[in-house]
Design a protein around this motif. Structure first.
Motif, PDB file in Angstrom:
ATOM      1  N   LEU A 224      -0.532   2.140  -0.301  1.00  9.68           N
ATOM      2  CA  LEU A 224      -1.941   2.535  -0.187  1.00  9.68           C
ATOM      3  C   LEU A 224      -2.788   1.291  -0.399  1.00  9.68           C
ATOM      4  CD1 LEU A 224      -3.994   4.986  -0.047  1.00  9.68           C
ATOM      5  CD2 LEU A 224      -4.030   4.863  -2.536  1.00  9.68           C
ATOM      6  N   LEU A 225      -3.591   0.917   0.602  1.00 11.30           N
ATOM      7  CA  LEU A 225      -4.321  -0.348   0.522  1.00 11.30           C
ATOM      8  C   LEU A 225      -5.822  -0.168   0.386  1.00 11.30           C
ATOM      9  CD1 LEU A 225      -2.420  -2.412   3.219  1.00 11.30           C
ATOM     10  CD2 LEU A 225      -2.415  -2.812   0.759  1.00 11.30           C
ATOM     11  N   GLY A 226      -6.378   0.816   1.074  1.00 10.27           N
ATOM     12  CA  GLY A 226      -7.834   0.934   1.105  1.00 10.27           C
ATOM     13  C   GLY A 226      -8.454  -0.091   2.026  1.00 10.27           C
ATOM     14  N   TYR A 227      -9.754  -0.222   1.914  1.00  6.34           N
ATOM     15  CA  TYR A 227     -10.536  -1.033   2.841  1.00  6.34           C
ATOM     16  C   TYR A 227     -10.325  -2.528   2.595  1.00  6.34           C
ATOM     17  CZ  TYR A 227     -14.904  -2.718   5.053  1.00  6.34           C
ATOM     18  OH  TYR A 227     -15.832  -3.370   5.809  1.00  6.34           O
ATOM     19  N   GLN A 228     -10.435  -2.942   1.342  1.00 12.17           N
ATOM     20  CA  GLN A 228     -10.320  -4.369   1.035  1.00 12.17           C
ATOM     21  C   GLN A 228      -8.968  -4.720   0.400  1.00 12.17           C
ATOM     22  OE1 GLN A 228     -14.022  -6.547  -0.021  1.00 12.17           O
ATOM     23  NE2 GLN A 228     -14.672  -4.617  -0.931  1.00 12.17           N
ATOM     24  N   GLY A 229      -8.087  -3.723   0.332  1.00  8.85           N
ATOM     25  CA  GLY A 229      -6.774  -3.984  -0.258  1.00  8.85           C
ATOM     26  C   GLY A 229      -6.734  -3.798  -1.760  1.00  8.85           C
ATOM     27  N   ILE A 230      -7.761  -3.160  -2.324  1.00  7.71           N
ATOM     28  CA  ILE A 230      -7.791  -3.012  -3.775  1.00  7.71           C
ATOM     29  C   ILE A 230      -7.790  -1.547  -4.207  1.00  7.71           C
ATOM     30  CG2 ILE A 230      -8.841  -5.246  -4.252  1.00  7.71           C
ATOM     31  CD1 ILE A 230     -11.541  -3.888  -4.377  1.00  7.71           C
ATOM     32  N   ALA A 231      -7.171  -0.685  -3.402  1.00  8.48           N
ATOM     33  CA  ALA A 231      -7.024   0.709  -3.813  1.00  8.48           C
ATOM     34  C   ALA A 231      -6.136   0.762  -5.051  1.00  8.48           C
ATOM     35  CB  ALA A 231      -6.408   1.528  -2.693  1.00  8.48           C
ATOM     36  N   SER A 232      -6.246   1.860  -5.769  1.00  8.66           N
ATOM     37  CA  SER A 232      -5.346   2.126  -6.885  1.00  8.66           C
ATOM     38  C   SER A 232      -5.517   1.146  -8.046  1.00  8.66           C
ATOM     39  CB  SER A 232      -3.897   2.106  -6.369  1.00  8.66           C
ATOM     40  OG  SER A 232      -3.030   2.528  -7.360  1.00  8.66           O
ATOM     41  N   GLU A 233      -6.757   1.032  -8.520  1.00  2.97           N
ATOM     42  CA  GLU A 233      -7.052   0.219  -9.710  1.00  2.97           C
ATOM     43  C   GLU A 233      -7.214   1.174 -10.899  1.00  2.97           C
ATOM     44  OE1 GLU A 233      -7.364  -2.827 -10.681  1.00  2.97           O
ATOM     45  OE2 GLU A 233      -7.295  -3.999  -8.838  1.00  2.97           O
ATOM     46  N   VAL A 234      -6.128   1.814 -11.320  1.00  2.00           N
ATOM     47  CA  VAL A 234      -6.267   2.846 -12.351  1.00  2.00           C
ATOM     48  C   VAL A 234      -6.793   2.262 -13.661  1.00  2.00           C
ATOM     49  CG1 VAL A 234      -3.947   2.795 -13.399  1.00  2.00           C
ATOM     50  CG2 VAL A 234      -5.175   4.956 -13.249  1.00  2.00           C
TER      51      VAL A 234
ATOM     52  N   SER B 111       9.251  10.621  -1.416  1.00  2.00           N
ATOM     53  CA  SER B 111       8.060  10.710  -0.564  1.00  2.00           C
ATOM     54  C   SER B 111       6.913   9.870  -1.087  1.00  2.00           C
ATOM     55  CB  SER B 111       7.619  12.165  -0.443  1.00  2.00           C
ATOM     56  OG  SER B 111       7.176  12.632  -1.702  1.00  2.00           O
ATOM     57  N   SER B 112       6.837   9.709  -2.406  1.00  2.00           N
ATOM     58  CA  SER B 112       5.628   9.108  -2.950  1.00  2.00           C
ATOM     59  C   SER B 112       5.924   8.585  -4.347  1.00  2.00           C
ATOM     60  CB  SER B 112       4.552  10.192  -2.982  1.00  2.00           C
ATOM     61  OG  SER B 112       3.436   9.780  -3.710  1.00  2.00           O
ATOM     62  N   LEU B 113       5.669   7.311  -4.574  1.00  2.00           N
ATOM     63  CA  LEU B 113       5.957   6.669  -5.864  1.00  2.00           C
ATOM     64  C   LEU B 113       4.715   5.933  -6.362  1.00  2.00           C
ATOM     65  CD1 LEU B 113       9.058   4.522  -6.798  1.00  2.00           C
ATOM     66  CD2 LEU B 113       6.800   3.466  -6.944  1.00  2.00           C
ATOM     67  N   THR B 114       4.405   6.115  -7.632  1.00  2.00           N
ATOM     68  CA  THR B 114       3.310   5.349  -8.231  1.00  2.00           C
ATOM     69  C   THR B 114       3.869   4.466  -9.336  1.00  2.00           C
ATOM     70  OG1 THR B 114       1.648   7.034  -7.730  1.00  2.00           O
ATOM     71  CG2 THR B 114       1.115   5.494  -9.485  1.00  2.00           C
ATOM     72  N   TYR B 115       3.563   3.177  -9.267  1.00  2.00           N
ATOM     73  CA  TYR B 115       3.953   2.251 -10.329  1.00  2.00           C
ATOM     74  C   TYR B 115       2.749   2.077 -11.243  1.00  2.00           C
ATOM     75  CZ  TYR B 115       5.277  -2.060 -12.688  1.00  2.00           C
ATOM     76  OH  TYR B 115       5.561  -2.998 -13.650  1.00  2.00           O
ATOM     77  N   PHE B 116       2.992   2.243 -12.539  1.00  2.00           N
ATOM     78  CA  PHE B 116       1.909   2.197 -13.515  1.00  2.00           C
ATOM     79  C   PHE B 116       2.169   0.972 -14.393  1.00  2.00           C
ATOM     80  CE2 PHE B 116      -0.289   5.051 -16.989  1.00  2.00           C
ATOM     81  CZ  PHE B 116      -1.363   4.182 -17.008  1.00  2.00           C
ATOM     82  N   LEU B 117       1.417  -0.077 -14.141  1.00  2.00           N
ATOM     83  CA  LEU B 117       1.578  -1.332 -14.872  1.00  2.00           C
ATOM     84  C   LEU B 117       0.764  -1.278 -16.165  1.00  2.00           C
ATOM     85  CD1 LEU B 117       1.266  -4.866 -13.252  1.00  2.00           C
ATOM     86  CD2 LEU B 117      -0.055  -4.309 -15.287  1.00  2.00           C
ATOM     87  N   VAL B 118       1.450  -1.381 -17.293  1.00  2.00           N
ATOM     88  CA  VAL B 118       0.751  -1.352 -18.578  1.00  2.00           C
ATOM     89  C   VAL B 118       1.156  -2.603 -19.359  1.00  2.00           C
ATOM     90  CG1 VAL B 118       0.124   0.059 -20.573  1.00  2.00           C
ATOM     91  CG2 VAL B 118       0.996   1.171 -18.520  1.00  2.00           C
ATOM     92  N   GLY B 119       0.353  -3.635 -19.219  1.00  2.00           N
ATOM     93  CA  GLY B 119       0.648  -4.905 -19.882  1.00  2.00           C
ATOM     94  C   GLY B 119      -0.655  -5.543 -20.312  1.00  2.00           C
TER      95      GLY B 119
ATOM     96  N   GLY C 274      -2.909  -6.574 -18.340  1.00  2.00           N
ATOM     97  CA  GLY C 274      -3.818  -5.771 -17.535  1.00  2.00           C
ATOM     98  C   GLY C 274      -3.215  -4.386 -17.390  1.00  2.00           C
ATOM     99  N   VAL C 275      -4.005  -3.450 -16.897  1.00  2.00           N
ATOM    100  CA  VAL C 275      -3.487  -2.115 -16.596  1.00  2.00           C
ATOM    101  C   VAL C 275      -3.832  -1.848 -15.139  1.00  2.00           C
ATOM    102  CG1 VAL C 275      -3.747   0.353 -17.085  1.00  2.00           C
ATOM    103  CG2 VAL C 275      -3.705  -1.287 -18.970  1.00  2.00           C
ATOM    104  N   GLY C 276      -2.838  -1.467 -14.365  1.00  2.00           N
ATOM    105  CA  GLY C 276      -3.088  -1.243 -12.944  1.00  2.00           C
ATOM    106  C   GLY C 276      -2.081  -0.283 -12.363  1.00  2.00           C
ATOM    107  N   SER C 277      -2.194  -0.041 -11.074  1.00  2.00           N
ATOM    108  CA  SER C 277      -1.231   0.846 -10.439  1.00  2.00           C
ATOM    109  C   SER C 277      -1.063   0.476  -8.981  1.00  2.00           C
ATOM    110  CB  SER C 277      -1.671   2.313 -10.568  1.00  2.00           C
ATOM    111  OG  SER C 277      -3.016   2.465 -10.163  1.00  2.00           O
TER     112      SER C 277
END
Lengths: 405, 405
Positions: A234-244, A212-220, A222-225
């Protein structure tokens, strides 16, 4: 650019296309399937499926593959996706290297290459080199249906611009949509790297279905998700949602380039890991390392040989990755978190600490259910992700992109 | 419970229903609209719209309302939603009070009431009282089509259970799905409070259209958030995505009931505000306050009279609300953040500080575009949200819930 409709209506051809897409997506996830199985999964009659499949066979998207055992042990004709006739080119662009690979829509790798460049290099020159390589591959592989490009975030996807790139400001003004929209006679789809990684895990990862729902956690570096929730990125308004990486874990922490303080990225990127390691384990770095990923490998190797300081350094980073997982859980309630990129090399030293932190810092109803794994993809998740960006888009419009290739 | 389909297929009746839903959702957002305007917004032919509208008129869901000026100044027949014939009951359940209101699907309030109960009260008794009141309203208002229930989070929506409720553990074992699924001859839809608030702002808020992504930031006795991204509520695996109150802003902070440390909720809930205020402004609390919301009002009033300590206390809380907004921006990239619930009473003392923090702590590409507002809904956003839960569901299936009422 497509005009945004307020509440889009659908006509019958949209409906047919949605159903064709559902079928190819099911087949992309399975080697072989029967019409009856597909009908059951989609909740449609077998007559409808037969008609939809006939079109997909006519168009060369799907093939019959002889007799298989279907529902209730009856023998039925198997169907498979003609993945090998539908290739995608994935392009990963990062701070000092771009990688290009040819894949098919089932995720099979045909070829890949990497090109390093210096940060002082003229941006136009780098782009030209990248385009030349893509053009060459298009000549060589005639079945390419689309190109996916993964860029470092935050990438403003409506504008086509990277908003902020640590240590590569010259790329700030490049408009990637303009650069690529008319460059080839194939469509180019662009997303940021962590979203690409999420799509790679979603389409090519082996996590069991339905998910149902997958989160990729990039740890290199940079760090992101990236988050796929109920089949949508999940995109958000400008396409930059999920900047963990820029969610603060300490509001009084040091200032990050983004303006925020105590950003997670400051605690668990390769740079943070190496800073610790160079202090604690100077003996590992007497010889200069080629790149940060190679430096991380040295720490992991030392840990595997039983070097307790190396183990401790990795566990300390794992603690912060654990805090990141707790944030991701509270933010997205994922069924699975997949951790990828260079830091994840030290998985056996990371995972126990990460899981302990999650168990301590979330409610049992959640910690007992969420799966936390290290990426097992055989290709660099961001490059693979670039291919997944293209795959995701073509599978949603099979008639437009896959037919009569 | 509906079985989860892996990749759901759609048949022609699904398609028709999606398009009917699109029409009623457009009309729900506008007083009056012509067929031509709807056709344009949905990207369908006017012939299709005429057919779809004919059904909606036959079923009593939509009415014609005389001649209006349509596209290009031509005179066309106006259409409106028969909102008054489609009522919903909203039920807000919180720590020591439940509220029940009757609304129509355009958000118009017909009646509302509140019932206080003690935390020691037998849960069965409270539930019986709530059900009795709902039953009475169903007798009184014959056009009710559905009931929405908003519960304190984290609410596990597949299980029907609240996972953790500060100071009300006796409610932990109540299964709300079992309690309500067969109780009335109307469907009951359940979501957690911050999700309800997000739906209230989405359906009944006046934020301009089209809106791509909205985050509701609940700052009251609890702190939470709800996210609508591209027309869908972000749910996650167990339905508890977007728990911003339990995202840590200080990994070394005090321990929260959820297990995490330095949860945002510990810094900006009404309890945190009152703790500060009782220390700095003891003179305001010589008389005991009835409830925390009333106590917040005293601080805001003092600030409005120029009490500098009161202003400072509010600004300090605003700083943490600002950190929360920065987290929400990095997590969801919303087009708009709407802040609601009791702490938001002091908006003129909060917003400037919140906006300053966001400007300092996010990149200019984001801070210049995100809108941050205080909820302007005229009804308690969670109660209104309970009505919005029901409205959201019935508008997505007009034939099933609205027709021939």
């Amino acid at each position: 650019m497509k005009k945004v409709k307020e509440v889009a209506g659908n006509n019958t051809s949209d409906l047919t296309e949605m159903n064709r897409s559902a079928i190819v997506r099911i087949l992309q996830q399975r080697e072989v399937c029967t019409r009856a199985e597909i009908a059951k999964m989609m909740g449609l009659t077998q007559a409808s499926i037969t008609k939809l499949v006939a079109y997909l066979i006519d168009m060369g998207i799907v093939s019959e593959v002889g007799i298989v055992k279907g529902n209730g042990n009856r023998r039925s004709i198997g169907l498979r996706l003609n993945a090998e006739k539908n290739l995608v080119i994935g392009v990963k662009f990062s701070r000092h290297v771009f990688a290009i690979g040819v894949f098919d829509i089932s995720g099979k790798l045909y070829t890949q290459s990497e090109t390093e460049f210096s940060l002082d290099e003229n941006t136009g020159k780098v782009l030209t080199a990248m385009k030349d390589q893509i053009r060459k591959l298009l000549d060589e592989y005639e079945n390419v249906v689309a190109i996916g490009l993964a860029l470092p975030g935050p990438y403003l996807r409506k504008e086509g611009r990277i908003a902020m790139v640590t240590r590569m400001p010259s790329w700030h003004n490049i408009n990637f949509i303009d650069e690529f929209k008319n460059e080839f006679d194939k469509p180019v789809f662009i997303e940021q790297d962590a979203n690409a990684g999420a799509l790679a895990e979603w389409w090519f990862g082996d996590h069991g279905r339905p998910l149902s729902s997958l989160t990729y956690f990039l740890v290199g570096e940079g760090v992101g998700s990236g988050v796929v929730d109920h089949d949508s990125l999940l995109l958000g308004y400008q396409g930059i949602a999920s900047e963990v990486g820029h969610i603060s874990i300490d509001f009084n922490g040091s200032t990050c380039e983004c303006g925020n303080k105590g950003c997670l990225e400051l605690y668990c990127s390769t740079m943070a890991l190496l800073k610790k390691a160079e202090k604690e384990l100077p003996e590992l770095f007497k010889e200069k390392y080629e790149n940060r990923s190679e430096a991380v490998s040295r720490i992991v190797e030392a840990a595997r040989k039983g070097n307790e300081k190396a183990i401790r350094v990795l566990q300390e980073i794992a603690t912060y990755i654990g805090y990141g997982c707790v944030t991701l859980i509270n933010a997205y309630d994922p069924e699975i978190i997949v951790i990828g990129d260079s830091v994840s090399q030290g998985d056996e030293f990371l995972l126990p600490t990460i899981k302990k932190i999650v168990e301590e810092r979330t409610i049992p109803e959640v910690s007992s259910k969420v799966r936390i794994e290290i990426s097992r993809l055989k290709v660099d998740p961001t490059l693979y992700g670039a291919a997944a960006i293209a795959t995701d888009r073509v599978l949603r419009k099979p008639s437009e992109y896959l037919a009569s290739n």
